[in-house]
Design an enzyme around this catalytic site. Structure first.
Site, mmCIF file in Angstrom:
data_model
loop_
_atom_site.group_PDB
_atom_site.id
_atom_site.type_symbol
_atom_site.label_atom_id
_atom_site.label_comp_id
_atom_site.label_asym_id
_atom_site.label_seq_id
_atom_site.Cartn_x
_atom_site.Cartn_y
_atom_site.Cartn_z
ATOM 1 N N ASN A 117 0.814 -1.221 0.000
ATOM 2 C CA ASN A 117 0.000 0.000 0.000
ATOM 3 C C ASN A 117 0.847 1.270 0.000
ATOM 4 O OD1 ASN A 117 -2.400 -1.363 -0.169
ATOM 5 N ND2 ASN A 117 -2.718 -1.462 2.043
ATOM 6 N N ARG A 137 -16.949 1.556 -3.439
ATOM 7 C CA ARG A 137 -15.685 2.208 -3.074
ATOM 8 C C ARG A 137 -15.693 3.642 -3.589
ATOM 9 N NH1 ARG A 137 -10.860 -2.193 -2.870
ATOM 10 N NH2 ARG A 137 -10.218 -0.769 -1.242
HETATM 11 C C1 UD1 Z 1 -9.003 0.689 3.152
HETATM 12 C C2 UD1 Z 1 -8.345 0.519 4.479
HETATM 13 C C3 UD1 Z 1 -6.947 0.148 4.211
HETATM 14 C C4 UD1 Z 1 -6.936 -1.124 3.344
HETATM 15 C C5 UD1 Z 1 -7.831 -0.999 2.113
HETATM 16 C C6 UD1 Z 1 -8.040 -2.305 1.385
HETATM 17 C C7 UD1 Z 1 -8.967 1.806 6.476
HETATM 18 C C8 UD1 Z 1 -9.166 3.176 7.034
HETATM 19 N N1 UD1 Z 1 -8.520 1.779 5.184
HETATM 20 O O1 UD1 Z 1 -8.209 1.652 2.426
HETATM 21 O O2 UD1 Z 1 -6.238 -0.013 5.411
HETATM 22 O O3 UD1 Z 1 -5.646 -1.397 2.938
HETATM 23 O O4 UD1 Z 1 -9.076 -0.514 2.495
HETATM 24 O O5 UD1 Z 1 -8.788 -3.176 2.164
HETATM 25 O O6 UD1 Z 1 -9.166 0.817 7.124
HETATM 26 N N2 UD1 Z 1 -14.765 6.267 1.696
HETATM 27 C C9 UD1 Z 1 -15.723 7.180 1.339
HETATM 28 N N3 UD1 Z 1 -15.381 8.151 0.436
HETATM 29 C C10 UD1 Z 1 -14.144 8.256 -0.103
HETATM 30 C C11 UD1 Z 1 -13.168 7.310 0.268
HETATM 31 C C12 UD1 Z 1 -13.511 6.319 1.163
HETATM 32 O O7 UD1 Z 1 -16.857 7.126 1.801
HETATM 33 O O8 UD1 Z 1 -13.890 9.166 -0.900
HETATM 34 C C13 UD1 Z 1 -15.097 5.207 2.659
HETATM 35 C C14 UD1 Z 1 -15.011 3.812 2.049
HETATM 36 O O9 UD1 Z 1 -16.217 3.446 1.460
HETATM 37 C C15 UD1 Z 1 -14.649 2.956 3.247
HETATM 38 C C16 UD1 Z 1 -13.819 3.914 4.131
HETATM 39 O O10 UD1 Z 1 -14.131 5.224 3.687
HETATM 40 O O11 UD1 Z 1 -15.802 2.585 3.957
HETATM 41 C C17 UD1 Z 1 -12.328 3.674 4.046
HETATM 42 O O12 UD1 Z 1 -11.912 3.856 2.719
HETATM 43 P P1 UD1 Z 1 -10.393 4.141 2.355
HETATM 44 O O13 UD1 Z 1 -9.581 4.221 3.598
HETATM 45 O O14 UD1 Z 1 -10.312 5.238 1.372
HETATM 46 O O15 UD1 Z 1 -10.076 2.847 1.594
HETATM 47 P P2 UD1 Z 1 -8.756 2.447 1.141
HETATM 48 O O16 UD1 Z 1 -7.802 3.548 0.942
HETATM 49 O O17 UD1 Z 1 -9.074 1.604 -0.012
#
Ligand code: UD1
Length: 427
Positions: free
Chosen positions: A23, A120
């Protein structure tokens, strides 16, 4: 078709070296787009998500030289396009948007792919870009962002703690005019790693690792040297594998502090964990105890460790509860584990695992990266043979996982083609 064939029931024994953090790598590689000069980056994991990202940069005109298998010299000085064209969709492609906005003030980047963990959204990323003066829209499957020649700093409060949005905004703000403050920022180790990388190339970022990050925009970034942190989820996966299969394993090249929430749960489940400066010894001889887990943003228990812990808990005494707070599709592995005789009930955000004395091998399908890793653990712990299909999910994020498990005495083999039963030659 490539499958993994596992003959379960052998405890693990030996040493394994943990690779660089996926990551962090998939954010630092696009960040090199903003640097004038050569970035020498060490400890890059050999995984397919990294290859995709390197190929995207090459297609944009970057010069990429391999120094050794894990070290690359990346020079993006000659990149003169702000449009990204790639058929391969990975989640981290959205970091190209932040990097291109920083470098050119504009960018056209495909919407992210990656694991199907549920909806996502990228609204928090886009909100940040807009606050810094960019006009942003989604057109023909692309994020289209335009902010003139340079963005301006802004105060941005994230409505949800998002790793992706925190990093993307940090990237865009690095070369913007003035001060950007991200409030309610995510605190994952790879966020600190990206900030450290940018700072070592001349950026001015403070507070990474806390929930308020301040980025003072600088005129330009210069080349330099950087080594990526070890992957705490890969490390956690090998620790949980010892829990599932039993045995004793020394993990080398780890930062034990990054694993606190994971090792605490493994000890609660009955494992012995001994930490050193940059290594962890894990042991499991006795029975496993059931535990309860709730996933949270860092420093809470990571969502990316749920399938691996679930595999182990299928064999614990008693009932374990896992409450998943981040992704709606995190429990898709449950149906595959059930084929192996596991007793798991999923109800919305909760998985209830009734531990049993044994699980048995079956033909199962990796449905995402971490689920696939969990299936390897289930296969190592099961009686008989397990065949895992769709292992490309696993190879997106785990370097040489078959070789590493073989080095620990596991009977696992990577099979190309239709033959799923020939086990000769596996070590
Ligand atoms: C998340 C995990 C990360 C993991 C990855 C893959 C957390 C905080 N992050 O990262 O550790 O490596 O998943 O499993 O645990 N969201 C929104 N709007 C946005 C962006 C995100 O609502 O613009 C929400 C997502 O739907 C989710 C949460 O925020 O429920 C966390 O998302 P985010 O941390 O951005 O996801 P990743 O970076 O993919």
């Amino acid at each position: 078709m490539i499958t993994y064939v596992i003959e379960g029931g052998t405890p693990l024994d030996g040493e394994v070296t943990i690779s660089g953090a996926k990551n962090a790598a998939v954010a630092i590689i696009p960040a090199t787009l903003m640097v004038k000069g050569v970035c020498r980056i060490e400890n890059i994991p050999q995984i397919s998500d990294v290859s995709v990202m390197l190929n995207v940069l090459k297609s944009m005109g970057a010069s990429i030289q391999t120094v050794n298998g894990h070290t690359y010299d990346i020079d993006c000085s000659n990149v003169d396009t702000c449009s990204v064209h790639t058929k391969e969709r990975i989640r981290a492609s959205y970091y190209l948007a932040g990097a291109l906005l920083g470098r050119f003030g504009k960018g056209v980047v495909p919407m992210p792919g990656g694991c199907d963990l549920g909806d996502r959204p990228v609204d928090q990323h886009l909100k940040g870009f807009r606050a810094m003066g960019a006009e942003v829209s989604i057109q023909n499957g692309n994020i289209v962002a335009y902010g003139g020649t340079r963005l301006h700093g802004a105060g941005i409060y994230l409505d949800v703690v998002s790793v992706g949005a925190t990093i993307n905004i940090m990237l865009a703000a690095t070369l913007a005019d003035g001060l950007t403050v991200i409030d309610n920022a995510a605190k994952e180790p790879h966020i600190v790693d990206v900030a450290n990388f940018l700072n070592s190339m001349g950026a001015n970022i403070t507070g990474a690792g806390t929930d308020v990050i301040k980025i003072r925009g600088v005129e330009e970034l210069h080349g330099g040297f950087y080594s990526i942190i070890p992957d705490q989820i890969e490390a956690g996966t090998y620790l949980a594998a010892v829990g599932a299969a039993g045995g004793r394993v020394l993990l080398k090249n780890v930062i034990p502090k990054h694993l606190d929430s994971i090792t605490a749960k493994l000890e609660e489940a009955g494992m012995s964990i001994y930490e050193n400066d940059d290594s962890i010894l894990a042991e499991r001889n006795g029975p496993l105890k059931s535990i309860n887990i709730k996933t949270m943003p860092y420093p809470g228990f990571p969502t990316d460790m749920v399938p691996q812990l679930a595999a182990m808990l299928c064999l614990a005494d008693g009932t374990s509860y896992i409450n998943e707070g981040i992704w709606s599709n995190r429990f898709r592995f449950a149906d595959e584990y059930k084929r192996m005789g596991a007793n798991i009930q999923v109800s919305s955000k909760i998985a209830i695992i009734e531990g049993s004395k044994e699980i048995t091998g079956a033909v199962i399908k990796a449905c995402d990266l971490r689920a696939g890793a969990g299936m390897i653990l289930a296969g190592l712990a099961a009686r008989g043979q397990t065949v895992i299909e769709d292992v490309y999910h696993i190879e997106r994020g785990y370097e040489h996982i078959v070789e590493k498990f073989c080095g620990l005495g596991a009977r696992i083999k990577r099979v190309i083609g239709p033959d799923k039963t020939d086990f000769r030659g596996a070590v």
